[in-house]
Scaffold this motif. Sequence first.
Motif, PDB file in Angstrom:
ATOM      1  N   LEU A  16      -0.172   0.636  -2.381  1.00 58.42           N
ATOM      2  CA  LEU A  16       1.273   0.740  -2.189  1.00 58.42           C
ATOM      3  C   LEU A  16       2.031   0.573  -3.508  1.00 58.42           C
ATOM      4  O   LEU A  16       3.021   1.278  -3.787  1.00 58.42           O
ATOM      5  N   VAL A  17       1.564  -0.391  -4.334  1.00 62.23           N
ATOM      6  CA  VAL A  17       2.216  -0.603  -5.645  1.00 62.23           C
ATOM      7  C   VAL A  17       2.092   0.635  -6.514  1.00 62.23           C
ATOM      8  O   VAL A  17       3.027   1.063  -7.192  1.00 62.23           O
ATOM      9  N   ALA A  18       0.923   1.227  -6.526  1.00 53.93           N
ATOM     10  CA  ALA A  18       0.711   2.435  -7.328  1.00 53.93           C
ATOM     11  C   ALA A  18       1.617   3.563  -6.851  1.00 53.93           C
ATOM     12  O   ALA A  18       2.201   4.312  -7.657  1.00 53.93           O
ATOM     13  N   GLN A  19       1.766   3.701  -5.535  1.00 52.56           N
ATOM     14  CA  GLN A  19       2.639   4.743  -5.006  1.00 52.56           C
ATOM     15  C   GLN A  19       4.109   4.489  -5.388  1.00 52.56           C
ATOM     16  O   GLN A  19       4.849   5.411  -5.743  1.00 52.56           O
ATOM     17  N   ALA A  20       4.526   3.223  -5.310  1.00 51.04           N
ATOM     18  CA  ALA A  20       5.906   2.874  -5.664  1.00 51.04           C
ATOM     19  C   ALA A  20       6.176   3.140  -7.140  1.00 51.04           C
ATOM     20  O   ALA A  20       7.231   3.644  -7.533  1.00 51.04           O
ATOM     21  N   ALA A  21       5.204   2.822  -8.011  1.00 51.70           N
ATOM     22  CA  ALA A  21       5.358   3.060  -9.444  1.00 51.70           C
ATOM     23  C   ALA A  21       5.481   4.559  -9.742  1.00 51.70           C
ATOM     24  O   ALA A  21       6.279   4.995 -10.579  1.00 51.70           O
ATOM     25  N   LYS A  22       4.676   5.335  -9.008  1.00 57.17           N
ATOM     26  CA  LYS A  22       4.735   6.781  -9.200  1.00 57.17           C
ATOM     27  C   LYS A  22       6.095   7.332  -8.784  1.00 57.17           C
ATOM     28  O   LYS A  22       6.685   8.170  -9.471  1.00 57.17           O
ATOM     29  N   GLN A  23       6.614   6.847  -7.656  1.00 52.81           N
ATOM     30  CA  GLN A  23       7.921   7.291  -7.201  1.00 52.81           C
ATOM     31  C   GLN A  23       9.026   6.897  -8.182  1.00 52.81           C
ATOM     32  O   GLN A  23       9.956   7.666  -8.449  1.00 52.81           O
ATOM     33  N   ALA A  24       8.900   5.693  -8.719  1.00 52.09           N
ATOM     34  CA  ALA A  24       9.895   5.221  -9.696  1.00 52.09           C
ATOM     35  C   ALA A  24       9.885   6.094 -10.952  1.00 52.09           C
ATOM     36  O   ALA A  24      10.924   6.433 -11.523  1.00 52.09           O
ATOM     37  N   GLU A  25       8.720   6.467 -11.423  1.00 46.54           N
ATOM     38  CA  GLU A  25       8.598   7.325 -12.608  1.00 46.54           C
ATOM     39  C   GLU A  25       9.208   8.690 -12.358  1.00 46.54           C
ATOM     40  O   GLU A  25       9.902   9.257 -13.217  1.00 46.54           O
ATOM     41  N   GLU A  26       8.933   9.215 -11.173  1.00 50.60           N
ATOM     42  CA  GLU A  26       9.507  10.513 -10.835  1.00 50.60           C
ATOM     43  C   GLU A  26      11.029  10.445 -10.784  1.00 50.60           C
ATOM     44  O   GLU A  26      11.731  11.362 -11.255  1.00 50.60           O
ATOM     45  N   ALA A  27      11.567   9.372 -10.217  1.00 55.50           N
ATOM     46  CA  ALA A  27      13.022   9.204 -10.136  1.00 55.50           C
ATOM     47  C   ALA A  27      13.634   9.072 -11.534  1.00 55.50           C
ATOM     48  O   ALA A  27      14.692   9.634 -11.840  1.00 55.50           O
ATOM     49  N   ARG A  28      12.947   8.307 -12.415  1.00 56.45           N
ATOM     50  CA  ARG A  28      13.450   8.138 -13.786  1.00 56.45           C
ATOM     51  C   ARG A  28      13.482   9.475 -14.536  1.00 56.45           C
ATOM     52  O   ARG A  28      14.444   9.800 -15.246  1.00 56.45           O
TER      53      ARG A  28
END
Length: 514
Positions: free
Chosen positions: A39-51
Amino acid sequence: MEKVGTSTKGAELQTLPAPTGAENRAARKLMELEAGQVLVAQAAKQAEEARAKLEEERLETREKEQEREQRDTPELSRQSRWFGLEGKLLTEANLRWILEMEQELWEALLNWQPSPSGDLSKELEELSRLYLALLEAVLIHTTGAEQTEQKGRLDGILSEKLNLVLEVRLKNLVSLLERVGQRETIDYIRCSLYKRTTGENISPREAKRFFSLGSSTGKGHEAATASHTVTRGTGKAFGEEGSVYRSYGGRDVRVSQEFDAHRKSGQMEMNQRNLASGEVRGGSRESRSFGVGELVRADAFARHLSESGRLLEGMGTLKGNQEAAGYLAALTSIKGEIYLSGGRQSGEMALPVKNLVNQMVDYYLNQKGAYEAYYHTVGIYEKTKDPQKAAAEGLVFAYRLFLEKKGEASYRNQKAYSEEAGFFQMLGGRTLDEDLQRGVRLLEKNWRDFLSALGQEGKGITLRMQRYSPWGAVMEAEERRKARDQKAEKVFFRQMLVAAGIVAIYLVWKVFFA
């Protein structure tokens, strides 16, 4: 062999101990931990995409702001107005500049007119402002054949406007100069108007050719106001010489790179012209360059001289007595001296006006006997600088000479000195007294008009016929001469009667008593 192996594994499984409750809990915790890491890895990926998306949007916003700032420059504001960057966009690759793109300046130039009695200096200053602003635009936004065409149109309109100045404000001066043959002075007047407006010196020959562009035929205006549109150039010649602005795709219209050096040279030329034009307004002029105030003053004086010429002809100067011609020529010469005494107001026009007056004086001094009255009157003014004294005493002197000739038998057979001839001889059938009174009133009015032409509403000259004045003395002398002549006629008549009586008595005596 396979059976033996299978049985062995089964035996091992049967011998393993069963899992306890603690091991089960540890296994569950391990599974939960692994699920959390996912879940953490997925959240980090989503955050990077948003940035990344936010950064992309920020860059796009910055580009739009820079483009908007670039479009707000004065140069691109003109492009926007001309080529429709804010409205209808012209999508062709090459865009041609013409004078109509400076609509406000162009229409103001077309509507400019000199007023018959306004401040000509200010009017020419406005004409110069409009012309130089449009010329600057031509030099900056065009090259080659396109520049030649647009500058030709602009010069045609300027020529028309300067011809209007000659016709409306300097008509009297130009007309009189033409009459006396001073065409060179007219050419220098053209040069002066051209320099006053453009800031550029040209020769008299070039000025004459320039003014012919917009003569009263209206050719200059027709050529300049012919239908012109924004042309989309695609040919080689236009691409090399007329494409100042180019379309670079989308809504991007820019100045062509090869035009930068040319634009700088055009701005330099305009700086030089503006500097030269400022020197003219400030009074720094070359020889034979006339100021506007000088020309206006000279035109007013020329108008008066023309009217005076008609007055002199109406008073019978050219076909009348020599004394009237000399006296009236002297008054014209004195007016010239007063005009020239204006100093800086006369300026460079002093010499042409002096020559003009001298030519008019020579024209009226076409009779040898006129010089005596002329030099006597002018001499009084040169000694006293008093036009009143010179006019009054000069008239007395000229009239006395006139009467003396009327009394001489050698002149009586001439119409100008006959018994019924008056000094001014304006209208046939007038008495001597009526002729004098009308002539004097006209001369006084003419002198007031002269002062008004120079802007001097001062005291004029007075030529009254009082008994106690020198003029009155002349009138009394004329009356005494008439009385003497009448008395002589009466004595002669009486003598004739006495003689006739004596003859009659002698004849009677001889007939009856001899």
